[in-house]
Write an enzyme that holds these catalytic residues in place. Structure first.
Site, PDB file in Angstrom:
ATOM      1  N   SER A 298       0.838  -1.202   0.000  1.00 21.25           N
ATOM      2  CA  SER A 298       0.000   0.000   0.000  1.00 21.25           C
ATOM      3  C   SER A 298       0.872   1.250   0.000  1.00 21.25           C
ATOM      4  O   SER A 298       1.970   1.260   0.566  1.00 21.25           O
ATOM      5  CB  SER A 298      -0.861  -0.020   1.267  1.00 21.25           C
ATOM      6  OG  SER A 298      -1.425   1.244   1.496  1.00 21.25           O
TER       7      SER A 298
ATOM      8  N   TYR B 279      -1.855  -1.719  10.943  1.00 25.57           N
ATOM      9  CA  TYR B 279      -2.189  -2.171   9.582  1.00 25.57           C
ATOM     10  C   TYR B 279      -1.071  -1.770   8.607  1.00 25.57           C
ATOM     11  O   TYR B 279      -0.541  -2.594   7.859  1.00 25.57           O
ATOM     12  CB  TYR B 279      -3.531  -1.575   9.121  1.00 25.57           C
ATOM     13  CG  TYR B 279      -3.644  -1.534   7.620  1.00 25.57           C
ATOM     14  CD1 TYR B 279      -3.919  -2.694   6.900  1.00 25.57           C
ATOM     15  CD2 TYR B 279      -3.408  -0.347   6.910  1.00 25.57           C
ATOM     16  CE1 TYR B 279      -3.970  -2.660   5.508  1.00 25.57           C
ATOM     17  CE2 TYR B 279      -3.461  -0.316   5.534  1.00 25.57           C
ATOM     18  CZ  TYR B 279      -3.730  -1.470   4.837  1.00 25.57           C
ATOM     19  OH  TYR B 279      -3.761  -1.433   3.469  1.00 25.57           O
TER      20      TYR B 279
ATOM     21  N   LYS C  97       2.062  -3.999   6.259  1.00 22.15           N
ATOM     22  CA  LYS C  97       2.443  -3.881   4.847  1.00 22.15           C
ATOM     23  C   LYS C  97       3.954  -3.656   4.730  1.00 22.15           C
ATOM     24  O   LYS C  97       4.633  -4.274   3.902  1.00 22.15           O
ATOM     25  CB  LYS C  97       1.671  -2.750   4.165  1.00 22.15           C
ATOM     26  CG  LYS C  97       0.178  -3.012   4.074  1.00 22.15           C
ATOM     27  CD  LYS C  97      -0.118  -4.300   3.298  1.00 22.15           C
ATOM     28  CE  LYS C  97      -1.563  -4.695   3.292  1.00 22.15           C
ATOM     29  NZ  LYS C  97      -1.806  -6.031   2.728  1.00 22.15           N
TER      30      LYS C  97
END
Ligand code: UD1
Length: 344
Positions: A131, A156, A160
Site C-alpha cells: 500500500s 495495519y 504492509k
C-alpha cells in the site's frame, strides 16, 4: 461451463474480496485459471455469484483461512498453481490500532506460511498486496519506489511494511521465490456490469463507499475531513485507481514474474494513476456524473490523514507495460451503479 483443464492455475487468497474478485475476472480474461482461497471473514459469498454472472461459470473456491497450514498444504498439493496472488489481509486502519496483535498475527503469519509452502511445492511467483501507506506523508511528490518509507502510522500500515521486508529478506537469503509487492494507491470503482464491487462492513471508512452510501440515502451526510490543508481547495489529495485497472496490474505482474528466469527476485511497484485529486473534486465529479446532489459538510481533519500523496507510475509503465486507463468519472459511475444494485 466448468473451469478449463489446461490454463495455468493461480491461487488467489482473498479472492472474494474487493480487489481479489476483480482480479479473478482479469485472470480468466487473460487465460489463467484462478483458484480462490477465502474464509469470508471480511467478504461475502455473494461475490461468487457475481463472478459466476460475469464469467458464465464457477470458479474453484476453498472456504479456508489462509493461515491454516494443513488446509493450505493440501490446496498447494491438489492444485499445483503457477503462482499466488496474496490479497487476504485485515485492512481496517482504526481497528488495527485497537487490536494490533490480531493484525500482526493474521497479516504476517499468512505471508510466512506462503513462503514456506511455495518452495515446498515448487511454486515460484508471488504477488503481494502492499500500500502507498508505507510512504506516510512524503516530502516530494509524486512518490517513486525510491521515496523513503516512513514509520507506519498504524499496525495495519506496519504489516504492509513488514510484509515487504519479509519478502526482501527471504529473497536475499535465496528462498526460491520471485515476488512483487504492488503498492496500491486508493482503489475505487467496480466492475462495469455491477455484479461485483466493494462491500464495506458497517460504516465505511473510505471516501468513495461513503459517498455512494450517502447518495443512496443510507448515510445522512458525508463529512469532508478538513479544508485547511495546503492544497488548491484545502482538501486532501489522493491518487484514486480504478479496481479494474488495478486488477490488470496483477495479471501483468504475474506474467512478468513468470518470464523472469531468476531463482529468486523481489521488486516493488507503485500502482496508481499518477494524478492527484482533492476530496472536493471527487465529490464534484460524482455529482456531475450521476446527477445526484450529495449532502456533505466540512468537518475537522481526521487524525492520521496525510495531506497529499500520488504516484509516479513510470516504473509500472516500463517494468509491467501497464498504465491506468479508466478516468475518475468512469470509476465513480461504476461505483454508483454498484451501490444502486446493492440498494435494490
Ligand atoms: C486509507 C488508509 C490506508 C489504506 C486505504 C485503503 C488511513 C489513514 N489510511 O487511505 O492506509 O491503505 O485507506 O483504501 O486510514 N475522506 C473524507 N470523508 C470520509 C472519508 C474520507 O473526507 O468520510 C477523505 C480522507 O480524509 C482522505 C480521502 O478522503 O483525504 C481518502 O480517504 P480514504 O478513502 O479513507 O483513504 P486513505 O485515508 O487515503
Amino acid at each position: 461451463m466448468t473451469p478449463t483443464g489446461t490454463s495455468p492455475k493461480i491461487l488467489v487468497t482473498g479472492g472474494a474480496g474487493f480487489i481479489g474478485s476483480h482480479t479473478v475476472v482479469s485472470l480468466v480474461e487473460a487465460g489463467f485459471e484462478p483458484v480462490i482461497v477465502d474464509d469470508f471473514s471480511n467478504s461475502e459469498r455473494s461475490a461468487l455469484d457475481g463472478l459466476r454472472a460475469i464469467l458464465g461459470r464457477d470458479v474453484t473456491c476453498y472456504p479456508v483461512d489462509c493461515n491454516d497450514a494443513v488446509a493450505m498444504d493440501d490446496i498447494f498439493q491438489k492444485e499445483s498453481p503457477l503462482g499466488v496472488i496474496h490479497f487476504a489481509a485485515y485492512k481496517a486502519v482504526g481497528e488495527s490500532v485497537a487490536k494490533p496483535l490480531k493484525y500482526y498475527r493474521n497479516n504476517l503469519d499468512s505471508l510466512l506460511l506462503l513462503l514456506e509452502l511455495m518452495p515446498k511445492h515448487n511454486v515460484k511467483n508471488l504477488v503481494f498486496s502492499s500500500s502507498c501507506t508505507v510512504y506516510g506523508q512524503p516530502e516530494q511528490l509524486p512518490v517513486t519506489e525510491e521515496t523513503p518509507r516512513l514509520p507506519a502510522q498504524s499496525p495495519y500500515g506496519n504489516t504492509k511494511a513488514i510484509g515487504e521486508d519479509i519478502l526482501r529478506d527471504a529473497v536475499r537469503a535465496n528462498v526460491p521465490v520471485k515476488a512483487m509487492a504492488l503498492r496500491y494507491f486508493n482503489p475505487i470503482g467496480a466492475h462495469p456490469s455491477a455484479q461485483i464491487g466493494e462491500l464495506p462492513l458497517g460504516v465505511p471508512a473510505n471516501l468513495v463507499p461513503f459517498i455512494t452510501q450517502t447518495a443512496a440515502g443510507i448515510r445522512s451526510s458525508l463529512t469532508v475531513y478538513g479544508n485547511d490543508y495546503h492544497t488548491p481547495d484545502g482538501t486532501c489529495i489522493r491518487d484514486y485507481i480504478d479496481v479494474m485497472d488495478l486488477a490488470d496490474a496483477h495479471v501483468q505482474a504475474l506474467r512478468k514474474l513468470n518470464e523472469d528466469t531468476a531463482e529468486a527476485s523481489y521488486d516493488v511497484i507503485n500502482i496508481g494513476t499518477g494524478r492527484g485529486e482533492t476530496v472536493l473534486n471527487v465529490i464534484k465529479t460524482f455529482e456531475q456524473e450521476t446527477g445526484v446532489d450529495l449532502n456533505y459538510v466540512i468537518g475537522p481533519r481526521r487524525p492520521g490523514d496525510v495531506e497529499q500523496v500520488y504516484a509516479d507510475v513510470s516504473k509500472a509503465n516500463t517494468v509491467l507495460g501497464w498504465t491506468a486507463r479508466r478516468s475518475l468519472a468512469e470509476s465513480l459511475r461504476d461505483a454508483w451503479r454498484w451501490q444502486q444494485k446493492l440498494s435494490l
